[in-house]
Scaffold this active site. Structure first.
Site, short mmCIF file in Angstrom:
data_model
loop_
_atom_site.label_atom_id
_atom_site.label_comp_id
_atom_site.label_asym_id
_atom_site.label_seq_id
_atom_site.Cartn_x
_atom_site.Cartn_y
_atom_site.Cartn_z
N PRO A 2 0.83 -1.21 0.00
CA PRO A 2 0.00 0.00 0.00
C PRO A 2 0.87 1.26 0.00
CG PRO A 2 -0.72 -1.55 1.67
CD PRO A 2 0.59 -2.05 1.15
N GLU A 3 0.54 2.19 -0.86
CA GLU A 3 1.30 3.43 -0.95
C GLU A 3 0.43 4.61 -0.48
OE1 GLU A 3 4.36 3.91 -3.33
OE2 GLU A 3 4.26 2.06 -4.47
#
Ligand SMILES: [Zn+2]
Length: 273
Positions: A2-3
């Site tokens: 996840p960014e």
């Protein structure tokens, strides 16, 4: 992994269901994730109201009415989802916060690189992972002038420079390749060789690419699910990332893949110089 856009999407989708609600109980199914978990998570959180959600870099922070904050980092495979009270727990559900509105906040993490801990809200900025970090790309201070200053003596390749958390947070591997393509800058260029105009263009591209990802609900190549339980990826159109040997949308040349600091970089050697 996840960014920033995924965490921002998660924050926006969760907050409407949890802010203003009380945590009535807490369940924990294992004692460690990436690190040993605080044995007092329950006493530090239960019976408090959730006053605010915020995102700092890739950390999601739940602020509580008792002046504690719960800090989440999703690691590689961490997911925070909102479930109903009749939800049946699944494999890798590790932590559960039960709210008085009968919603559950469930932290699931198959590879357990995630991190969850509680600190005093006044001390958020002094936390090991939150201090000494660079600017948020959506902050007013983040502009070309700031980057010109950061890059002026930097010999590292520009791709590594924009992924450096001490300069700017949240430009992950996908977004670094994409914003360099939009700016027509080769990822291999030493940061200090960029002209002011190129830096201006890069600044705008970074903001554009991250905003597009947030609008698209967060790109991901993994099993990210956002707080509304919808799959998090309505994958935004990627120009270069993961497109090795496919034709560039601009010039039809084949996209090149190289490794930089152990990470894959994708670019068009014709469009980007
Ligand atoms: Zn091209």
């Amino acid at each position: 992994m996840p960014e920033l856009p995924e965490v921002e999407t998660l924050k926006r989708s969760l907050e409407k269901y949890v802010v203003g609600h009380k945590i009535t109980s807490f369940m924990q199914f294992r004692s460690s994730l990436r690190y040993e978990l605080d044995p007092n998570l329950a006493t530090k959180t239960v019976n408090s109201f959730i006053s605010k959600l915020q995102r700092v870099a890739k950390y999601l922070i739940i602020e509580l009415s008792n002046n504690n904050s719960i800090i989440f980092h999703l690691g590689m495979t961490g997911r925070l989802t909102l479930r109903k009270i009749n939800y049946e727990f699944q494999k890798h559900d590790h932590l559960v916060f039960v709210l008085e509105n009968e919603n559950l906040i469930v932290f699931n993490d198959s590879r357990r690189f995630g991190m969850v801990y509680v600190c005093n809200t006044n001390q958020l900025k002094m936390q090991k992972y939150l201090k000494n970090i660079g600017l948020e790309p959506f902050s007013r201070q983040f502009n070309a002038e700031y980057l010109v200053n950061c890059f002026k003596n930097k010999k590292t390749p520009i791709k590594s420079a924009i992924m450096d958390n001490k300069i700017i947070v949240g430009v992950g591997n996908i977004y670094a390749s994409e914003s360099l393509f939009l700016s027509k800058i080769s990822p291999l260029r030493p940061a200090q060789t960029l002209t002011t105009n190129e830096i201006l263009c890069l600044t705008r591209s970074i903001i554009l690419v991250l905003n597009e990802a947030i609008d698209a609900g967060g790109t991901t190549l993994r099993d990210f699910v956002n707080g509304d339980n919808k799959p998090g990826y309505f994958k935004q159109k990627l120009n270069v990332y993961d497109r090795k040997n496919l034709n560039c949308y601009c010039c039809k040349a084949k996209i090149t893949k190289i490794m930089q600091s152990g990470r894959a970089t994708y670019f068009c050697s014709i469009c980007q110089s």
